[in-house]
Scaffold this motif. Structure first.
Motif, PDB file in Angstrom:
ATOM      1  N   ARG A  84       0.793  -1.182  -0.660  1.00  0.00           N
ATOM      2  CA  ARG A  84       0.308  -0.052   0.017  1.00  0.00           C
ATOM      3  C   ARG A  84       0.578   1.154   0.174  1.00  0.00           C
ATOM      4  O   ARG A  84       0.117   2.462   0.069  1.00  0.00           O
ATOM      5  N   ARG A  85       2.269   1.251  -0.582  1.00  0.00           N
ATOM      6  CA  ARG A  85       3.048   2.080  -0.107  1.00  0.00           C
ATOM      7  C   ARG A  85       2.086   3.194  -1.516  1.00  0.00           C
ATOM      8  O   ARG A  85       2.047   2.572  -2.487  1.00  0.00           O
ATOM      9  N   GLY A 106      -8.273 -13.951   1.753  1.00  0.00           N
ATOM     10  CA  GLY A 106      -8.354 -13.523   3.208  1.00  0.00           C
ATOM     11  C   GLY A 106      -6.610 -14.337   3.369  1.00  0.00           C
ATOM     12  O   GLY A 106      -5.517 -14.077   4.169  1.00  0.00           O
ATOM     13  N   HIS A 107      -5.252 -14.515   2.152  1.00  0.00           N
ATOM     14  CA  HIS A 107      -4.248 -15.243   2.396  1.00  0.00           C
ATOM     15  C   HIS A 107      -3.442 -13.575   2.441  1.00  0.00           C
ATOM     16  O   HIS A 107      -2.325 -13.713   3.099  1.00  0.00           O
ATOM     17  N   ASP A 111      -3.043  -4.656   5.352  1.00  0.00           N
ATOM     18  CA  ASP A 111      -2.934  -3.879   6.072  1.00  0.00           C
ATOM     19  C   ASP A 111      -1.179  -4.119   6.647  1.00  0.00           C
ATOM     20  O   ASP A 111      -0.919  -2.911   7.731  1.00  0.00           O
ATOM     21  N   ASP A 112      -0.739  -5.033   7.145  1.00  0.00           N
ATOM     22  CA  ASP A 112       0.678  -5.354   7.264  1.00  0.00           C
ATOM     23  C   ASP A 112       1.451  -5.257   6.404  1.00  0.00           C
ATOM     24  O   ASP A 112       1.004  -4.941   5.200  1.00  0.00           O
ATOM     25  N   PRO A 113       2.202  -4.268   6.968  1.00  0.00           N
ATOM     26  CA  PRO A 113       3.385  -3.307   5.983  1.00  0.00           C
ATOM     27  C   PRO A 113       4.907  -4.703   5.880  1.00  0.00           C
ATOM     28  O   PRO A 113       5.124  -4.404   4.719  1.00  0.00           O
TER      29      PRO A 113
END
Length: 144
Positions: A84-85, A106-107, A111-113
């Motif tokens: 998401r950068r 779902g894999h 939201d996790d960097p």
């Protein structure tokens, strides 16, 4: 250099979701795994976890190899960072489209960097199509 015919085949064949074998090496030991990859402009893109074995191996030795569907190549792997950068928005949009069938199953936790984009910039490859062999120097293409 990549001929117009080879370029068209690369886009047609790999400009969508593909399962390819990705090989890395660490401590003179080869490792290979299957990855979902998307091709664009001389590079393959993969969504992965920054903490994975492949990313640790590529951080120490970015040289890697790919194989799939009558194509083999060498390249250099690098993390483009978090999916998401803002800088990744154009390729992330292309990946969302290419991987539409499964990307939101779902894999992946976007939201996790540590959910990153792996870019494999191709150097040399061999492509076969309808009895024709194309030896491709992707580095010549990148410099033009």
């Amino acid at each position: 250099m990549i001929s117009p015919a080879a370029k068209a085949i690369m886009v047609e064949r790999f400009g969508k979701d593909n399962v390819l074998a990705l090989a890395t090496a660490a401590d003179n030991v080869p490792y290979v795994r299957s990855v979902n990859a998307y091709y664009e402009n001389g590079a393959f893109y993969v969504i992965t976890c920054a903490l994975s074995g492949k990313m640790r191996q590529l951080a120490e030795n970015p040289t890697c190899a790919l194989a799939g569907e009558w194509f083999t190549a060498h390249g250099m792997g690098e993390s483009m960072g978090w999916f998401r950068r803002p800088e990744n928005a154009p390729i992330a949009a292309a990946l969302r489209c290419a991987f539409a069938e499964w990307i939101d199953n779902g894999h992946n936790n976007f939201d996790d960097p540590n959910c990153v984009i792996l870019k494999i910039s191709l150097t040399k490859g061999t492509l076969f199509s309808h009895g024709t062999r194309y030896d491709i120097d992707f580095t010549a293409e990148a410099s033009t």
